[in-house]
Design an enzyme around this catalytic site. Structure first.
Site, PDB file in Angstrom:
ATOM      1  N   GLY A  60      13.458 -33.203  -8.098  1.00  0.00           N
ATOM      2  CA  GLY A  60      13.542 -31.772  -7.806  1.00  0.00           C
ATOM      3  C   GLY A  60      14.479 -30.980  -8.701  1.00  0.00           C
ATOM      4  NE  ARG A  82      -7.272 -35.362  -4.203  1.00  0.00           N
ATOM      5  CZ  ARG A  82      -6.289 -36.172  -4.600  1.00  0.00           C
ATOM      6  NH1 ARG A  82      -5.041 -35.753  -4.584  1.00  0.00           N
ATOM      7  NH2 ARG A  82      -6.562 -37.382  -5.035  1.00  0.00           N
ATOM      8  CG  MET A 116       4.772 -36.955  -9.012  1.00  0.00           C
ATOM      9  SD  MET A 116       4.457 -36.341 -10.674  1.00  0.00           S
ATOM     10  CE  MET A 116       3.722 -37.792 -11.409  1.00  0.00           C
ATOM     11  CG  HIS A 163       2.185 -30.675 -18.530  1.00  0.00           C
ATOM     12  ND1 HIS A 163       1.925 -31.765 -17.729  1.00  0.00           N
ATOM     13  CD2 HIS A 163       1.911 -31.075 -19.804  1.00  0.00           C
ATOM     14  CE1 HIS A 163       1.504 -32.773 -18.464  1.00  0.00           C
ATOM     15  NE2 HIS A 163       1.483 -32.371 -19.727  1.00  0.00           N
ATOM     16  CD  GLU A 175     -11.631 -24.423 -11.371  1.00  0.00           C
ATOM     17  OE1 GLU A 175     -12.457 -23.889 -12.127  1.00  0.00           O
ATOM     18  OE2 GLU A 175     -10.715 -23.776 -10.828  1.00  0.00           O
TER      19      GLU A 175
HETATM   20  C1  GRF Z   1       9.101 -32.420 -14.890  1.00  0.00           C
HETATM   21  O1  GRF Z   1       9.213 -33.029 -16.141  1.00  0.00           O
HETATM   22  C2  GRF Z   1       7.867 -31.559 -14.813  1.00  0.00           C
HETATM   23  O2  GRF Z   1       7.532 -30.978 -16.027  1.00  0.00           O
HETATM   24  C3  GRF Z   1       6.799 -32.539 -14.399  1.00  0.00           C
HETATM   25  O3  GRF Z   1       7.436 -33.413 -13.500  1.00  0.00           O
HETATM   26  C4  GRF Z   1       8.843 -33.439 -13.775  1.00  0.00           C
HETATM   27  C5  GRF Z   1       9.532 -33.065 -12.509  1.00  0.00           C
HETATM   28  O4  GRF Z   1      10.924 -33.151 -12.609  1.00  0.00           O
HETATM   29  N1  GRF Z   1       5.648 -31.860 -13.853  1.00  0.00           N
HETATM   30  P1  GRF Z   1      11.845 -32.598 -11.446  1.00  0.00           P
HETATM   31  O5  GRF Z   1      11.407 -33.284 -10.162  1.00  0.00           O
HETATM   32  O6  GRF Z   1      11.677 -31.117 -11.371  1.00  0.00           O
HETATM   33  O7  GRF Z   1      13.224 -33.017 -11.854  1.00  0.00           O
END
Ligand code: GRF
Length: 212
Positions: free
Chosen positions: A22, A75, A100, A119, A152
């Site tokens: 986070g 989902r 995730m 990302h 999507e």
């Molecule tokens: C980050 O590198 C973000 O770009 C990717 O997942 C990671 C999350 O990191 N989608 P955090 O949990 O915000 O530290």
């Protein structure tokens, strides 16, 4: 507020979705606390795992949290619970911060143009998992991060902003990831500020800022 655009409502309420440490969520919280995101507040932080380290941080920071375990659940069913929670908290903008889990088409449709993601690559290069390692192994000389609206397709929607850094000869994949993460922490707040301003439009899949 229209169904499609989150902006111009004050405060702009964020629902942040996490699965892990986070750090992006914390960076957004810090931006709000330090006055760099006026008119923005975190309404709820939602995790799909009980063990997400970010949840403990939220407790220390006094941020409200909810957990909806996703493992083994269909989902659409899981996402319906998350969507209902976001609505209960009157969330205007859904912020994916290391979430995730792929979102169902129903969820994406319900929050059309109101979901953003960060990302750790310069999209459209290196979508998917381990983007920093992909970039490093490929041997590119410039890396970075992208904040984009979610559609999507994976890591695909309209790009709000990108921050680029050079890959140094002395880098390894870990040092590169750490330097990209620093850029992420700046980029996400900047992108949310742009959305909160309401001063943008879409030209096809291009997000553009309106001249003020
Ligand atoms: C980050 O590198 C973000 O770009 C990717 O997942 C990671 C999350 O990191 N989608 P955090 O949990 O915000 O530290």
């Amino acid at each position: 507020m229209t169904e499609d655009t989150p902006a111009t409502r004050s405060p702009l309420k964020l629902g942040i979705l996490i699965s892990g440490r986070g750090s992006n969520m914390i960076a957004i919280h810090n931006s709000i606390r330090e006055g760099r995101l006026p008119g923005v507040e975190i309404a709820i932080v939602i995790s799909n795992t009980a063990s997400a380290c970010g949840l403990a941080v939220c407790r220390e920071l006094g941020l409200p949290t909810e957990v909806f375990l996703s493992k083994g659940r269909p989902r659409a069913e899981h996402d319906a619970d998350v969507a209902a929670c976001l609505r209960r908290h009157n969330v205007d903008l859904v912020v994916l911060a290391g979430y995730m889990r792929l979102l169902s088409p129903e969820f994406i449709h319900a929050f059309h143009n109101r979901i953003v993601n960060i990302h750790p690559s310069l999209l459209p290069a290196f979508p998917g998992l381990d983007a920093q390692h992909q970039a490093f192994d490929y041997g590119v000389k410039v890396a970075g991060c992208t904040v984009h609206f979610v559609d999507e397709h994976l890591d695909h929607g309209p790009i709000i902003l990108q921050r680029a850094i050079p890959i140094l000869d002395t880098d390894d994949a870990d040092s590169l990831s750490a330097r990209i993460l620093k850029e992420e922490h700046i980029a996400y707040s900047e992108a949310i500020a742009r959305i909160a301003s309401g001063n943008y439009e879409f030209l096809g899949r291009r997000y553009v800022r309106r001249a003020s």
